[in-house]
Design a protein around this motif. Structure first.
Motif, short mmCIF file in Angstrom:
data_model
loop_
_atom_site.label_atom_id
_atom_site.label_comp_id
_atom_site.label_asym_id
_atom_site.label_seq_id
_atom_site.Cartn_x
_atom_site.Cartn_y
_atom_site.Cartn_z
N ALA A 1 2.58 -124.81 -51.87
CA ALA A 1 3.37 -124.98 -50.65
C ALA A 1 3.77 -126.43 -50.47
CB ALA A 1 2.57 -124.49 -49.45
N GLY A 2 2.83 -127.35 -50.67
CA GLY A 2 3.14 -128.78 -50.50
C GLY A 2 4.13 -129.28 -51.53
N ILE A 3 3.92 -128.90 -52.78
CA ILE A 3 4.82 -129.34 -53.86
C ILE A 3 6.22 -128.77 -53.66
CG2 ILE A 3 5.27 -129.10 -56.33
CD1 ILE A 3 3.06 -131.10 -55.72
N ARG A 4 6.30 -127.50 -53.29
CA ARG A 4 7.62 -126.88 -53.10
C ARG A 4 8.31 -127.39 -51.84
NH1 ARG A 4 5.38 -120.95 -55.01
NH2 ARG A 4 5.94 -121.15 -57.22
N ALA B 1 9.98 -130.48 -52.79
CA ALA B 1 11.18 -130.20 -53.59
C ALA B 1 12.34 -129.77 -52.69
CB ALA B 1 10.87 -129.11 -54.62
N VAL B 2 12.06 -128.95 -51.69
CA VAL B 2 13.10 -128.52 -50.75
C VAL B 2 13.70 -129.73 -50.03
CG1 VAL B 2 13.50 -127.31 -48.57
CG2 VAL B 2 12.20 -126.20 -50.38
N HIS C 1 4.89 -136.48 -52.45
CA HIS C 1 5.85 -136.15 -53.51
C HIS C 1 7.31 -136.27 -53.05
CE1 HIS C 1 2.85 -134.70 -56.43
NE2 HIS C 1 2.17 -134.31 -55.36
N LEU C 2 7.56 -136.92 -51.93
CA LEU C 2 8.92 -137.12 -51.46
C LEU C 2 9.63 -138.22 -52.26
CD1 LEU C 2 8.66 -137.05 -47.55
CD2 LEU C 2 9.48 -135.22 -49.06
N LEU D 1 2.81 -128.45 -64.58
CA LEU D 1 2.54 -127.41 -63.60
C LEU D 1 3.41 -127.60 -62.37
CD1 LEU D 1 0.80 -124.95 -62.96
CD2 LEU D 1 -0.95 -126.49 -62.03
N ARG D 2 3.58 -128.84 -61.94
CA ARG D 2 4.43 -129.12 -60.79
C ARG D 2 5.86 -128.65 -61.06
NH1 ARG D 2 7.89 -133.03 -60.08
NH2 ARG D 2 7.04 -134.31 -61.78
N LYS D 3 6.39 -128.94 -62.22
CA LYS D 3 7.74 -128.53 -62.57
C LYS D 3 7.84 -127.01 -62.64
CE LYS D 3 9.18 -132.69 -65.05
NZ LYS D 3 9.62 -133.25 -66.36
#
Length: 261
Positions: A248-251, A254-255, A36-37, A195-197
């Motif tokens: 954790a992976g999705i966030r 995002a970070v 997701h990068l 859900l990701r958003k």
């Protein structure tokens, strides 16, 4: 980076399954983030990590803390608070803590990671800690009580073996699931856009901690009622475990996307 890698060689024989989410869980989180990068973040990560990946560096802080030069990092992996706090009380309590913990160190390392005044090695090390700590704070028992060492002193029996509440959530359920980090990364990376958003909208890490804190409260109560759960424990908690790893992976992605945009 060379200093870190050379230091880690001496740790190859250490028992790895004592860490939050275990090796498989942390690497799954790193793998999900890689899916997701943004392109800009992907280039920056590659520039900082070289031949390494988010997946592979995700476990390094657990290895590093056994080295003399990193001994002060042990408290960086968790946050202790008393149980029974409402949302606002919890957020206020966490943000008021001045001793190093997973929350304030995560904020610090995010800042260092994107600071152009830092050396490449310093930024790379900060990135490695960000990857790891984001994973840690999504493991419920890493946001729990100090008096029982985050559930380590809560003795349990699972699948006929002696364990404890913390270890069960670090690796016991993941081991039972039987997926490799690559398999988890592939399967868990598929998240509906809405859900990701929604998950990424909770941008303050203190909110992630409160989610874990709420779950830890539930897990403590369950363990007190039944310290010897049977085969029904895994199916009752599998979706929670999966969601925390996905979040954790999705966030984490995002970070990094925000830091390197």
């Amino acid at each position: 980076m060379n200093k870190i890698l050379l230091s880690l060689v001496v740790l190859a024989a250490l028992p790895l399954r004592l860490w939050a989410w275990g090796v498989e869980g942390h690497r799954a989180i790193g793998n999900i983030a890689e899916h997701h990068l943004s392109e800009k973040a992907r280039r920056q990560v590659a520039d900082l990590l070289g031949t390494q990946t988010l997946t592979l560096v995700s476990t390094q802080p657990d290895e590093m803390r056994y080295l003399p030069e990193y001994k002060e990092t042990s408290p960086w992996h968790y946050v202790n608070t008393p149980l029974g706090l409402a949302h606002d009380q919890f957020i206020t309590t966490v943000k008021a803590q001045t001793e190093a913990n997973a929350y304030n160190i995560l904020l610090l390392k995010i800042k260092e990671m994107k600071d152009p005044a830092k050396t490449r090695e310093q930024r790379a090390e900060a990135l490695i800690f960000v990857v790891h700590i984001v994973g840690d704070v999504h493991q419920p028992m890493h946001v729990s009580r100090a008096e029982d060492k985050g559930g380590n002193d809560i003795k349990m029996t699972y699948r006929g073996k002696d364990t404890n509440l913390h270890s069960l959530w670090d690796s016991g359920l993941l081991d039972y699931q039987g997926l490799t980090y690559t398999e988890m990364g592939q399967q868990y990376s598929v998240v509906p856009e809405a859900l990701r958003k929604n998950w990424q909208a909770a941008a303050d890490p203190a909110e992630w901690l409160f989610e874990s804190y709420t779950l830890a409260t539930q897990l403590y109560a369950e363990a007190a009622q039944n310290p010897n759960p049977d085969f029904r424990y895994y199916p009752a908690h599998a979706d929670i475990m999966k969601q925390r790893i996905q979040q954790a992976g999705i966030r984490l992605a995002a970070v990094l996307n925000e830091a390197f945009k």
